[in-house]
Scaffold this active site. Structure first.
Site, PDB file in Angstrom:
ATOM      1  N   ASP A  21      -3.920  -7.111   6.258  1.00  0.00           N
ATOM      2  CA  ASP A  21      -5.250  -6.533   6.046  1.00  0.00           C
ATOM      3  C   ASP A  21      -6.255  -7.645   5.751  1.00  0.00           C
ATOM      4  O   ASP A  21      -7.333  -7.723   6.358  1.00  0.00           O
ATOM      5  CB  ASP A  21      -5.178  -5.544   4.884  1.00  0.00           C
ATOM      6  CG  ASP A  21      -6.456  -4.737   4.708  1.00  0.00           C
ATOM      7  OD1 ASP A  21      -7.334  -4.784   5.598  1.00  0.00           O
ATOM      8  OD2 ASP A  21      -6.579  -4.042   3.688  1.00  0.00           O
ATOM      9  N   TYR A  81       0.816  -1.211   0.000  1.00  0.00           N
ATOM     10  CA  TYR A  81       0.000   0.000   0.000  1.00  0.00           C
ATOM     11  C   TYR A  81       0.850   1.263   0.000  1.00  0.00           C
ATOM     12  O   TYR A  81       0.457   2.294   0.524  1.00  0.00           O
ATOM     13  CB  TYR A  81      -0.913   0.017   1.231  1.00  0.00           C
ATOM     14  CG  TYR A  81      -1.983  -1.064   1.270  1.00  0.00           C
ATOM     15  CD1 TYR A  81      -2.169  -1.937   0.215  1.00  0.00           C
ATOM     16  CD2 TYR A  81      -2.799  -1.205   2.381  1.00  0.00           C
ATOM     17  CE1 TYR A  81      -3.134  -2.928   0.267  1.00  0.00           C
ATOM     18  CE2 TYR A  81      -3.777  -2.187   2.439  1.00  0.00           C
ATOM     19  CZ  TYR A  81      -3.932  -3.053   1.379  1.00  0.00           C
ATOM     20  OH  TYR A  81      -4.901  -4.027   1.433  1.00  0.00           O
ATOM     21  N   ASP A 101      -9.159  -9.469   8.559  1.00  0.00           N
ATOM     22  CA  ASP A 101     -10.594  -9.540   8.252  1.00  0.00           C
ATOM     23  C   ASP A 101     -11.093 -10.981   8.337  1.00  0.00           C
ATOM     24  O   ASP A 101     -12.207 -11.241   8.820  1.00  0.00           O
ATOM     25  CB  ASP A 101     -10.863  -8.984   6.850  1.00  0.00           C
ATOM     26  CG  ASP A 101     -10.915  -7.465   6.825  1.00  0.00           C
ATOM     27  OD1 ASP A 101     -10.602  -6.835   7.866  1.00  0.00           O
ATOM     28  OD2 ASP A 101     -11.257  -6.895   5.772  1.00  0.00           O
ATOM     29  N   ASP A 118      -0.905 -18.133   1.885  1.00  0.00           N
ATOM     30  CA  ASP A 118      -1.998 -19.024   1.524  1.00  0.00           C
ATOM     31  C   ASP A 118      -2.160 -20.132   2.566  1.00  0.00           C
ATOM     32  O   ASP A 118      -3.281 -20.484   2.965  1.00  0.00           O
ATOM     33  CB  ASP A 118      -1.820 -19.602   0.118  1.00  0.00           C
ATOM     34  CG  ASP A 118      -0.377 -19.961  -0.209  1.00  0.00           C
ATOM     35  OD1 ASP A 118       0.502 -19.766   0.655  1.00  0.00           O
ATOM     36  OD2 ASP A 118      -0.129 -20.442  -1.325  1.00  0.00           O
ATOM     37  N   LYS A 168       5.237 -14.365   1.384  1.00  0.00           N
ATOM     38  CA  LYS A 168       4.997 -15.072   0.114  1.00  0.00           C
ATOM     39  C   LYS A 168       6.300 -15.070  -0.674  1.00  0.00           C
ATOM     40  O   LYS A 168       6.338 -14.776  -1.869  1.00  0.00           O
ATOM     41  CB  LYS A 168       3.860 -14.406  -0.663  1.00  0.00           C
ATOM     42  CG  LYS A 168       3.343 -15.230  -1.844  1.00  0.00           C
ATOM     43  CD  LYS A 168       2.822 -16.595  -1.463  1.00  0.00           C
ATOM     44  CE  LYS A 168       2.336 -17.361  -2.687  1.00  0.00           C
ATOM     45  NZ  LYS A 168       2.024 -18.769  -2.373  1.00  0.00           N
TER      46      LYS A 168
END
Length: 357
Positions: free
Chosen positions: A251, A141, A255, A227, A194
């Protein structure tokens, strides 16, 4: 002795942000009145957001950060409205504050409240409680990139979005996570990455994590690909204590954690500048929910939980714990909004929390 007065900026912004910020302020004001003179709160409300944008062409004034600089903390509602593109509203207000004030540590607890039905079967028989620590200043971001070559005609435009990872940014969020883990019953930090596919920024992240972990021999640590971590949230959440991840990964995972606890409406968060060079900001993460805004049924639990995080940041751990206990008592008593399968309104839930303070 006169109570210590904290100056708080309230920014309800858009949609249900107004309703949940009002709920949180009601709880905080009641707590301050009942503090025996320990502390007092002085509020200043700012009308920034999408309505402000429709009048001025900006989500907040050009000198907005200067106006906020001297507050002890910021209490934020939610940003976003159909009349303003989401990237305009987010970058024009919330991210402008987070990045402008270098609020580099985003803390998102995953809390399972009594009386709230979780879609996770394991929650029925296991005490689950973990925290997602999100790098909040760079990563995916960072806002670096652009759109070009539109002059070639329809279908030929190119967009480049770059992620930014710095050793400083990685190291400071990881040390923050390890320091937090030392205060928990299960001192463990799990790094999410990742690096098998993102061989530059995420490999740097891994290398810094291994170096930082060596400085905390009293804290368990491990690494997990994002993942696999999504699956681990569902299948083995009892293994988790503190999860540290990049801006995008944390983020999404936070959630998921809140959804597993029952609803995004439960999710509280803190955007911290740990050095306290600038004010920190506290907000629920459920969004502005235009479809229910103004109906009086918004879930205030995330906002009230964020108020508890703000009290802790202000050096008031006992009042913060009172708020947390009152929230648990309220949900256990059945004060649940529609997103948790109940019928209680925002004001009814707030009143029940007040009853249990």
């Amino acid at each position: 002795m006169a109570p210590r007065t904290f100056h708080i900026a309230a920014i309800p912004a858009d949609g249900v942000g107004h309703e949940v910020v009002d709920a949180g302020r009601t709880v905080l004001d009641a707590l301050a009145s009942d503090s025996g003179g320990e502390f007092a709160l002085e509020w200043t409300e700012f009308d920034w957001g999408s309505d402000y944008y429709s009048r001025t062409g900006r989500m907040m004034p050009e000198d907005g950060l200067e106006q906020l600089q001297d507050f002890d903390a910021l209490y934020f509602g939610a940003v976003g409205w159909p009349s303003v593109p989401d990237h305009t509203s987010l970058w024009g207000l919330r991210l402008a504050i987070c990045q402008g004030f270098d609020q580099w540590a985003n803390v998102r607890p995953v809390q399972f409240h009594p009386g709230v039905l979780s879609p996770l079967r394991k929650a029925d028989q296991t005490d689950l409680d973990w925290v997602v620590v999100r790098e909040n200043s760079e990563g995916e971001y960072s806002g670096l990139g652009g759109r070009n070559l539109s002059g070639r005609g329809p279908g030929n435009e190119v967009a480049v979005q770059s992620s930014l990872f710095t050793e400083k940014g990685c190291e400071r969020i990881m040390r923050f996570a390890f320091d937090l883990a030392r205060k928990r019953d299960h001192p463990k930090v799990t790094s999410v990455t990742k690096s098998n596919a993102q061989q530059h920024g995420m490999v740097l992240w891994d290398e810094v994590f291994e170096r930082v972990a060596a400085d905390y021999p009293d804290v368990d640590s491990d690494r997990c690909l994002v993942d696999a971590m999504a699956a681990r949230f569902v299948l083995h959440p009892e293994d988790l204590s503190v999860v540290v991840a990049s801006n995008l990964h944390a983020d999404i995972l936070s959630d998921l954690g809140s959804a597993l606890a029952g609803s995004l409406g439960l999710a509280s968060s803190a955007n911290l500048n740990p050095e306290r060079r600038t004010p920190s900001m506290f907000e629920p993460v459920h969004g502005s929910a235009p479809d229910i805004a103004g109906h009086g049924i918004a879930n205030p639990i995330g906002a009230i939980g964020s108020a508890a995080l703000m009290l802790s940041h202000l050096g008031l751990p006992a009042p913060a714990a009172r708020v947390e206990r009152a929230l648990g008592a309220a949900t256990a008593a059945g004060a649940l909004p529609p997103d948790l399968g109940g019928t209680a309104t925002t004001k009814q839930i707030t009143a029940t929390v007040l009853d249990h303070l």
